[in-house]
Design an enzyme around this catalytic site. Structure first.
Site, short mmCIF file in Angstrom:
data_model
loop_
_atom_site.label_atom_id
_atom_site.label_comp_id
_atom_site.label_asym_id
_atom_site.label_seq_id
_atom_site.Cartn_x
_atom_site.Cartn_y
_atom_site.Cartn_z
N SER A 65 0.80 -1.24 0.00
CA SER A 65 0.00 0.00 0.00
C SER A 65 0.82 1.28 0.00
CB SER A 65 -0.94 0.02 1.20
OG SER A 65 -2.04 -0.78 0.91
N VAL A 263 1.11 -3.75 3.79
CA VAL A 263 1.10 -5.06 4.45
C VAL A 263 2.38 -5.88 4.21
CG1 VAL A 263 -1.42 -5.31 4.65
CG2 VAL A 263 -0.24 -6.18 2.60
#
Ligand code: GLU
Length: 309
Positions: A65, A263
């Site tokens: 992300s 993540v």
């Protein structure tokens, strides 16, 4: 007296060791499930380009992300305010891949950093560049320029592994499409999103890549203008309020810096007017943010007194 950043990072490295086994790597992406816990790296890049690092700072990891900061930068440069017709600017207070809020908010994602919002940003880029491959090429070109590494690349195994188990992201895209907030073909748009999440970088590269955002959109070393200062302000504001999903408030409370997590265990942060920072440790807390990375940034702002508050 100038601060001894190397000494501060060395202290953090020692103090963080007991935390490295806490948390869980992102096993919902099978290709990431194999990554060993216990790894840690942190890099600080200053205005003059000076770099201070500890740990495996040249080891590449999946930025996931964190890539959303760079796609948002490109889309904001292209569309300016028009972009906010398709995506909001409010923290979501929900998990990064939640479908619920999207349903009652009629397919307009809360912000560009939750998955739905980032998929919309990818959709706007594909519309502009007219093709998914061209979009990835432009993004990589931009990221190679800001990171100073002409060889940045995508880990295709990670991207394919996400597509294989990507039902939730595909569902988000389809839901937005059902509300009329989607312009391109769903499958290839989501695949483009997975591809940019699967770019691999080290903390040294990421910290360098974030430097222009710490300095109002201008790379202080090359003096190149990448984005206007008013847009850089908004990207930093977005990182502060939405950079850690439903733990964004807690992160701002403890760390006090604009930052974005992924993540893959990476977190990037800016100290506006001072420096950019990247940290990596793959085991995540229950919100999907690096456990040790978050703590290390908190230690850094506590030890240096550098925070935006
Ligand atoms: N590619 C990941 C996903 O879509 C990104 C999530 C993250 O890094 O927080 O699930």
């Amino acid at each position: 007296m100038p601060m001894n950043y190397q000494k501060i990072l060395d202290e953090i490295y020692d103090e963080i060791q007991p935390e490295l086994q806490h948390g869980k790597v992102a096993d919902y992406i099978p290709a990431l499930a194999e990554i060993e816990k216990g790894q840690f790296a942190m890099t600080v890049t200053l205005e003059d380009g000076a770099v201070y690092s500890v740990g495996d700072s040249t080891k590449k990891f999946s930025i996931q992300s964190i890539s959303k900061v760079f796609t948002f930068t490109l889309a904001l440069e292209i569309y300016s305010k028009e972009l906010y017709k398709r995506v909001g600017v409010e923290p979501s207070g929900n998990a990064f891949n939640s479908l619920v809020q999207l349903e009652y908010e009629h397919g307009i994602p809360r912000n560009p950093f939750i998955n739905a919002g980032a998929i919309i940003i990818t959709d706007t880029l594909i519309t502009h560049y007219k093709d998914p491959d061209k979009t990835l090429k432009v993004l990589l070109y931009f990221m190679r320029k800001i990171s100073g590494n002409p060889k940045l690349s995508i880990d295709k195994e990670v991207a394919n592994s996400e597509m294989e188990y990507g039902d939730r992201n595909l569902a988000l895209a389809r839901l937005m499409r059902s509300f009329g907030n989607f312009e391109n073909e769903v499958q290839s748009t989501v695949m483009t999103y997975f591809n940019h999440c699967a770019i691999t970088m080290s903390t040294e590269e990421l910290s360098r890549a974030m430097l222009f955002l710490a300095f109002g959109g201008i790379d202080p070393v090359s003096k190149k203008i990448f984005i206007s200062s008013s847009k850089a302000k908004r990207i930093n504001a977005m990182m502060l309020t939405c950079g850690h999903y439903d733990a964004s408030g807690e992160f701002a409370f403890h760390v006090g810096l604009p930052a974005k997590s992924g993540v893959g265990g990476g977190i990037v942060a800016t100290v506006p007017g001072e420096m950019s920072i990247a940290v990596w440790s793959p085991a995540l807390n229950k919100y999907g943010n690096s456990h040790a990375g978050t703590l290390a940034l908190e230690m850094f702002t506590t030890k240096t007194g550098l925070s935006i508050f």
